[in-house]
Design an enzyme around this catalytic site. Structure first.
Site: not given
Length: 468
Positions: A319, A322-324, A468
Site C-alpha cells: 500500500t 503503491w503511492h510512489g 501516484f
C-alpha cells in the site's frame, strides 16, 4: 488537464456534455465518452495514450482467452493466460514507476552497476492499472462477464472522470451501466452539485491550507518552533484530504452527469476513533482493493498468527509503495501496518474503554505523524520535522509574521478546513419548496463564482494524487 482549470470548466466539460446529449443512441454516446476520455488523457502527454491503449488491449485479449478456456473447461490454460495477463499489466507499472528507483538504489550500493534512461511516470498509471487488474481478476474468478467489445473495455479503463486520480472503479460496479445506464435531468443536476462541492474542497480549502506546510517546511525551523511544525502537519492533513476527497467528489459528480454511479471513496476519515476506523473511511476504493485482491488471497486472518502478521505487513508495505517509488512511502505503509497490528493484538481492548474524545485524539495523533512521513520524501527533512514536533522549541512570532505573509493567508483557512472535516452540514437540507430550491441553487452558484475567482488569481493548483 485538471478539473479545477478554466480550460476544463469552460471548454472541455461543456463540449463533452453537449456532444454526449446530442445523441440518443447508446453506442454513439459511448463513442463520445471514449473520444473525450482519450483527449483528456492525451492533453499533457499524448505519447502515453499508447500505453493505456495497449494495457486495455492486453486485458481485452486476455479476457477473451480466459472466457474461452473457462467455457472449454481447461483450467490449466485458463490459469496460464491469467498469469501472463497479470504479469504483462504489472510489468508496465513496475517499469515506468519503479525501475529507476531500483536502479538508483543499486547504483548506491554498486556505483555504475546499472545505467538506465530516466523514465517519465505516466499520469494515473497506478489507478488505471489497478482498475484493469480488477477486471482480469474478477473475470478469472467468474464474478463478471467478459467484455467482448474492445472499445467498451477501453472506455471503462480511460473514462476521464476517474482516470487520473481515482476512485478505483471496479468493472463490476459499472458493468451494466456501460450499455444500460439511465441518464436523467435530475441526475445531471445532482452531478453538477456534487462536482461543485468537490471543486470548492479543492480550490477554496486544499489550495490555501497547502501554503502553510509548504512555507514552514521550507523556512527556518528556529522561527516556527514546535507549535508550527504541528500546524504544518495539520495543514498537510487538511490539504491532502480536501484535495483527494474533492477530486473524488468531482469524479463521482461527473459520472452522475453521464449516468454512471461510482462508489464513495471517503467517509469523514478525521472523525475516526481508531486507526482501523480511519482506514475504513480513507481512500476506500484502494483499501478494499488491497483487501480483496491481496490480503484475502494471502489467507487474511484465517491463518495462524505468524502468517497473519506477515499478510498484514505485506499488504501495508505494498500500500505504501503503491503511492510512489520513494522510501518514505514504504516506511509510511509499514508504519500503519505496525500500528494496526498493535491495535488488533493489544490496544483495541483498552481503546474501547476510553471516552470517545481520547480515542479520537489517539487516532488523530497517529494520523498526523503518518502524514509527516508521507509528505516529506527527504529522510533528513522528515527526521528533523518529527524531531521538531517533540522538541518543545518556542515559536518566534515576530519573525514568523515577517518571514512570509502568505502564511497568514493560509492560516485563515485552517478553521474552515477543520469545520468541513466533520459531517456538521451533511444532514442540513434546503426546504423542499421553490424558495428553498432557489436558495440552494444560489449557494452553488456562489460556490462556483468563488472558485472561479480563486482559480483566476491563484498559481497553485495541482492534485497531490496525480503523481501516484
Amino acid at each position: 488537464m485538471v478539473f479545477s482549470s478554466l480550460v476544463f470548466l469552460f471548454a472541455f466539460l461543456p463540449l463533452a456534455i453537449t456532444s454526449y446529449y446530442l445523441f440518443r443512441n447508446r453506442t454513439y454516446r459511448n463513442a463520445v465518452l471514449l473520444v473525450f476520455s482519450l483527449l483528456f488523457y492525451s492533453w499533457g502527454e499524448p505519447r502515453f495514450i499508447v500505453l493505456i491503449l495497449l494495457a486495455s488491449l492486453a486485458a481485452y485479449l486476455g479476457g477473451l482467452l480466459l472466457d474461452h478456456f473457462a467455457r472449454r473447461q481447461k483450467p490449466g490454460l485458463k490459469k496460464l493466460i491469467f498469469v501472463v495477463t497479470v504479469v504483462l499489466l504489472t510489468s508496465n507499472l513496475l517499469v515506468f514507476k519503479y525501475l529507476n528507483f531500483f536502479s538508483d538504489n543499486l547504483n548506491l550500493l554498486f556505483p555504475g552497476a546499472l545505467s538506465l534512461p530516466r523514465l517519465v511516470l505516466p499520469i494515473g498509471i497506478s489507478f488505471y492499472t489497478f482498475q484493469i487488474l480488477s477486471y482480469v481478476i474478477d473475470l478469472y474468478r467468474g464474478e463478471i462477464k467478459v467484455q467482448k467489445n474492445y472499445f467498451y473495455l477501453t472506455l471503462y479503463v480511460s473514462f476521464f472522470p476517474q482516470l487520473i486520480a481515482g476512485p478505483i472503479v471496479r468493472y463490476q460496479t459499472i458493468e451494466d451501466e456501460i450499455l444500460h445506464r439511465q441518464e436523467s435531468f435530475e441526475g445531471v443536476v445532482k452531478g453538477v452539485k456534487r462536482f461543485l462541492t468537490g471543486l470548492a474542497k479543492k480550490v477554496l480549502i486544499a489550495n490555501n491550507t497547502a501554503l502553510i506546510a509548504e512555507i514552514i517546511y521550507k523556512g527556518d525551523p528556529a522561527v516556527y518552533g514546535t507549535l508550527f511544525y504541528w500546524v504544518a502537519a495539520l495543514s498537510y492533513a487538511l490539504q491532502i484530504y480536501f484535495d483527494f476527497s474533492g477530486y473524488s467528489d468531482m469524479a463521482i459528480g461527473l459520472g452522475q452527469m453521464f449516468g454512471f454511479h461510482f462508489l464513495e471513496n471517503f467517509n469523514y476519515p478525521y472523525t475516526a476513533l481508531s486507526v482501523t476506523d480511519f482506514w475504513r473511511r480513507w481512500h476506500i476504493s484502494l483499501s478494499t482493493w488491497f483487501r480483496d485482491y491481496i490480503y484475502i488471497p494471502l489467507g487474511g486472518n484465517r491463518v495462524k498468527r505468524s502468517r497473519w502478521i506477515f499478510n498484514l505487513l505485506v499488504v501495508w508495505a505494498l500500500t505504501g509503495f503503491w503511492h510512489g517509488a520513494q522510501w518514505n512511502f514504504l516506511l509510511w505503509g509499514l508504519y500503519y501496518g505496525v500500528i494496526l497490528l498493535l491495535e488488533k493484538l493489544v490496544l483495541d481492548k483498552f481503546l474501547q474503554k476510553l471516552p470517545k474524545l481520547l480515542r479520537w485524539c489517539y487516532a488523530m495523533f497517529v494520523v498526523l505523524i503518518g502524514w509527516v512521513i508521507f509528505n516529506l520524501t527527504d529522510p533528513g527533512q522528515m527526521g528533523y520535522a518529527l524531531k521538531m514536533m517533540f522538541s518543545f522549541t518556542p515559536t518566534q512570532f515576530p519573525e514568523l509574521l515577517m518571514a512570509d505573509t502568505s502564511l497568514v493567508k493560509g492560516l485563515l483557512y485552517l478553521p474552515l478546513g477543520l469545520v468541513f472535516s466533520f459531517p456538521i452540514f451533511r444532514r442540513l437540507k434546503a426546504p423542499e419548496s421553490t424558495l428553498g430550491l432557489a436558495l440552494e441553487n444560489a449557494v452553488y452558484l456562489g460556490i462556483l463564482a468563488a472558485c472561479i475567482v480563486f482559480i483566476v488569481s491563484a498559481t497553485y493548483n495541482p492534485f497531490i494524487y496525480f503523481r501516484f
